[in-house]
Design a protein around this motif. Structure first.
Motif, short mmCIF file in Angstrom:
data_model
loop_
_atom_site.label_atom_id
_atom_site.label_comp_id
_atom_site.label_asym_id
_atom_site.label_seq_id
_atom_site.Cartn_x
_atom_site.Cartn_y
_atom_site.Cartn_z
N ARG A 87 0.75 -1.40 -0.20
CA ARG A 87 -0.03 -0.08 0.18
C ARG A 87 0.89 1.28 0.06
N THR A 88 2.07 1.27 0.76
CA THR A 88 2.99 2.34 0.71
C THR A 88 3.46 2.65 -0.74
N LEU A 89 4.01 1.44 -1.15
CA LEU A 89 4.56 1.46 -2.52
C LEU A 89 3.54 1.99 -3.58
N ILE A 90 2.43 1.77 -3.67
CA ILE A 90 1.27 2.21 -4.69
C ILE A 90 0.86 3.52 -4.48
N ASP A 91 0.80 4.02 -3.12
CA ASP A 91 0.49 5.39 -2.80
C ASP A 91 1.60 6.36 -3.28
N GLY A 92 2.87 5.75 -3.07
CA GLY A 92 4.02 6.47 -3.34
C GLY A 92 5.05 6.53 -2.09
N VAL A 93 6.21 6.43 -2.34
CA VAL A 93 7.06 6.16 -1.19
C VAL A 93 8.15 7.30 -1.40
N PRO A 133 13.56 -2.85 -1.13
CA PRO A 133 13.52 -3.13 -2.50
C PRO A 133 13.38 -2.01 -3.51
N ILE A 134 13.21 -0.81 -2.96
CA ILE A 134 12.76 0.60 -3.47
C ILE A 134 13.78 0.73 -4.66
N PRO A 135 15.34 0.72 -4.64
CA PRO A 135 16.25 1.26 -5.52
C PRO A 135 15.85 0.46 -6.83
N LEU A 136 15.89 -0.81 -6.62
CA LEU A 136 15.74 -1.69 -7.92
C LEU A 136 14.51 -1.38 -8.61
N ILE A 137 13.32 -1.24 -7.85
CA ILE A 137 11.84 -0.91 -8.63
C ILE A 137 12.15 0.20 -9.27
N TYR A 138 12.86 1.33 -8.58
CA TYR A 138 12.88 2.59 -9.40
C TYR A 138 13.66 2.48 -10.45
N THR A 193 9.03 6.52 -10.64
CA THR A 193 9.95 7.66 -11.06
C THR A 193 9.67 8.73 -9.86
N ILE A 194 10.52 9.57 -10.24
CA ILE A 194 10.36 10.87 -9.20
C ILE A 194 9.27 12.06 -9.53
N LYS A 195 8.55 11.87 -8.33
CA LYS A 195 7.07 13.07 -8.42
C LYS A 195 7.30 14.18 -7.77
N GLU A 196 8.36 14.14 -6.53
CA GLU A 196 8.40 15.65 -5.92
C GLU A 196 9.91 15.20 -5.27
N TYR A 197 10.57 16.45 -4.65
CA TYR A 197 11.69 16.67 -4.18
C TYR A 197 11.54 17.56 -3.00
N ASP A 198 12.15 17.03 -1.77
CA ASP A 198 12.18 18.02 -0.60
C ASP A 198 13.45 18.37 -0.48
N LYS A 199 13.76 20.00 -1.01
CA LYS A 199 15.25 20.19 -1.07
C LYS A 199 15.89 20.32 0.65
N GLU A 200 14.96 20.71 1.62
CA GLU A 200 15.39 20.87 2.82
C GLU A 200 15.71 19.54 3.37
N PHE A 201 15.13 18.43 3.07
CA PHE A 201 15.72 17.16 3.90
C PHE A 201 16.21 16.30 2.72
N LYS A 202 16.43 16.74 1.48
CA LYS A 202 17.02 15.91 0.45
C LYS A 202 16.27 14.52 0.24
N VAL A 203 14.87 14.52 0.07
CA VAL A 203 14.29 13.40 0.12
C VAL A 203 13.39 13.39 -1.01
N TYR A 204 13.30 12.53 -1.89
CA TYR A 204 12.48 12.10 -2.92
C TYR A 204 11.26 11.43 -2.81
N LEU A 263 8.57 9.12 -4.68
CA LEU A 263 8.70 8.54 -6.02
C LEU A 263 7.21 7.65 -6.05
N GLY A 264 6.79 7.48 -7.55
CA GLY A 264 5.33 6.98 -7.83
C GLY A 264 5.33 6.50 -8.93
N PHE A 265 4.34 5.63 -9.37
CA PHE A 265 4.20 5.26 -10.72
C PHE A 265 4.16 6.21 -11.68
N PRO A 266 4.76 6.10 -12.76
CA PRO A 266 4.89 7.36 -13.69
C PRO A 266 3.61 7.57 -14.50
#
Length: 519
Positions: free
Chosen positions: A313-319, A336-341, A347-358, A360-363
């Motif tokens: 559910r986490t993967l499908i909603d975005g991680v 498993p996220i690196p290989l799935i990406y 694919t990349i959906k958003e990026y948090d510049k402050e915390f350097k966190v992406y 990811l979600g289905f394209p």
């Protein structure tokens, strides 16, 4: 118009063939020239069937000085000299590697071809010694530094991922072979490697610290793939035919292509791109379908997900993931996220510049529903190949207002499970409910609870709005009461469609749906 017959380059990976035989081409030569203007060795990671091989073939034609192939393209105005360089082009994508001997045989095949041109004095040595000698001799004999192009450098490694012994053998061979690019640097004009993954932890790149990874660079986000502007400017006649065949306007056709095949982002601020393989096949077949997903089944990824007990559910909603967590491959069940990406399913959906966190979600919908359809048999007893049949039946039953048939069919998903239902396994069952309702979103408006204060699931058809609440270790009556007490119906009261409340109890003893009430 229906008879339109322009040549679409499906499966064409050779730039020279594409240009000489008149295939349509999305012009990437401006970016090719920009990359080639530097002597920096590059690495580019992109999913399978994303145009990496054609890109390398374009570099090959450029460095071989084949100016005539670039007539009318962007590079024609940029390049003034058209110098010719010796090119060593290694493609590891064309073979199945089951033993280390297979890999060495493939390397030898290319080495022998190059040695015919530049000298075979080292032919009895190891592949890496022969490679170093060929590079040096090619530079000396031609008077120009050498261009090295390596396509799908990681293909043998990917094929050996479930065999640690073989993976180590491949790693040793390739580390030594690719390491030549550092020691031979003074003889190199340009080097470019492509692949799906960056095997940082297996040290393939440890000797290549001069390699510039441009996989997430803004400037090259669109070097593979098709932008929306490129889609409509290059393929407008084909899009019009596709729309006419399927009863769509031109605008509706572009919207459908966007929904299904767009959405890949290789930089948070970079322009999105369409999957080129799916685009070309949809235009050729004049039909919307899951073309890219059907060419490779992510069985290993699904097994990795199950082994990790990762919450789908986490993967499908975005991680969320840090940059290091998904740009460097780690063969770990717990992550498993690196290989799935890197395989193209996220694919990349958003990026948090402050915390350097992406995030990811289905394209797009092709990947989203293709992935969920594929994993459903791994979590349920339904036969492979009947996934869409089951989901279609669910939709028809809800459209007809037949809740008993819907829930009886849902019960069949749990009928053959041998798991004891305990706290540890409860999530497994929740995931199945989640997958079923998410898959229904292909055909109707369906949502599954992702926050408190909402019903477990809501499905909207033309006539009805269904509000579902499932109770484990509770009763159907309590489920209906919760729908009322928590105000789950309030957002839909002004809608005009008939609202149907469905309270369902799930029996821990029977490991299945036991009762339901409908109001």
């Amino acid at each position: 118009m229906i008879g339109l017959n322009r040549e679409l380059p499906i499966g064409i990976q050779t730039f020279e063939k594409l240009r000489k035989e008149g295939y349509l081409y999305v012009d990437k030569t401006g970016l090719v020239w920009k990359i080639a203007s530097s002597s920096t060795p590059y690495f580019l990671s992109r999913p399978r069937r994303f145009g990496k091989s054609l890109l390398l073939s374009t570099f090959e034609a450029y460095f071989e000085g084949k100016k005539e192939l670039f007539k009318g393209l962007a590079i024609e105005e940029l390049e003034k000299e058209w110098n010719t360089y010796p090119v060593l082009h290694l493609d590891l994508n064309a073979r199945k590697y089951t033993t280390a001997a297979d890999l060495v045989a493939m390397l030898n095949q290319y080495l022998e071809k190059w040695e015919l041109l530049y000298g075979n004095e080292k032919q009895d040595r190891s592949p890496e010694e022969r490679f170093a000698y060929v590079i040096e001799r090619a530079s000396i004999l031609t008077g120009r530094n050498v261009v090295v192009l390596i396509d799908e450098y990681d293909k043998p490694l990917l094929q050996a991922m479930q065999n640690e012994t073989l993976l180590e053998e491949y790693r040793v061979i390739l580390k030594a072979f690719y390491g030549v690019l550092k020691s031979a640097d003074r003889y190199l004009r340009f080097a470019f490697l492509t692949g799906v993954t960056k095997f940082a932890q297996v040290s393939v790149f440890s000797d290549l610290n001069q390699l510039q990874d441009i996989s997430l660079w803004y400037d090259y986000a669109t070097v593979c793939g098709i932008t929306k502007e490129e889609l409509v400017s290059t393929f407008r006649p084909e899009l019009e035919v596709l729309g006419k065949v399927n009863g769509f306007t031109y605008e509706e056709t572009v919207d459908e292509m966007t929904r299904l095949y767009d959405g890949y982002h290789f930089h948070p601020a970079g322009e999105g791109v369409f999957n080129p393989f799916s685009v070309l096949n949809a235009l050729k077949a004049k039909e919307f379908n899951d073309y890219w997903f059907q060419t490779g089944t992510p069985t290993f990824l699904v097994e990795l997900l199950k082994e990790s007990d990762y919450d789908l559910r986490t993967l499908i909603d975005g991680v969320e993931a840090s940059s290091a967590a998904f740009t460097e491959y780690r063969a770990e069940a717990c992550n498993p996220i690196p290989l799935i990406y890197q395989s193209g399913y996220l694919t990349i959906k958003e990026y948090d510049k402050e915390f350097k966190v992406y995030r990811l979600g289905f394209p797009n919908d092709e990947v989203k529903y293709g992935f969920m359809n594929f994993i459903l048999p791994f979590y349920t007893p339904i036969p492979d190949g009947e996934r869409r049949f089951y989901i279609g039946k669910f939709i028809k039953e809800l459209r007809e207002g037949d809740i008993p048939a819907f829930l009886t069919r849902l019960k069949s998903f749990f009928a053959d499970f041998s798991y004891e239902l305990n706290e540890e396994k409860e999530r497994y069952y929740q995931v199945i409910f989640y997958l079923v309702f998410k898959l229904m979103g292909q055909f109707t408006e369906a949502e599954v609870r992702s926050a408190r204060g909402r019903a477990d699931a809501v499905v909207k058809t033309q006539k009805y709005i269904y509000v579902f609440e499932f109770k484990l270790n509770g009763t159907a009556e309590q489920a209906l009461e919760q729908i009322d007490d928590k105000g789950y119906l309030i957002p839909y009261l002004a809608d005009g469609r008939e609202i149907v409340k469905v309270g369902v109890e799930f029996s821990a003893e029977k490991r299945n749906i036991s009762r339901w009430l409908v109001e």
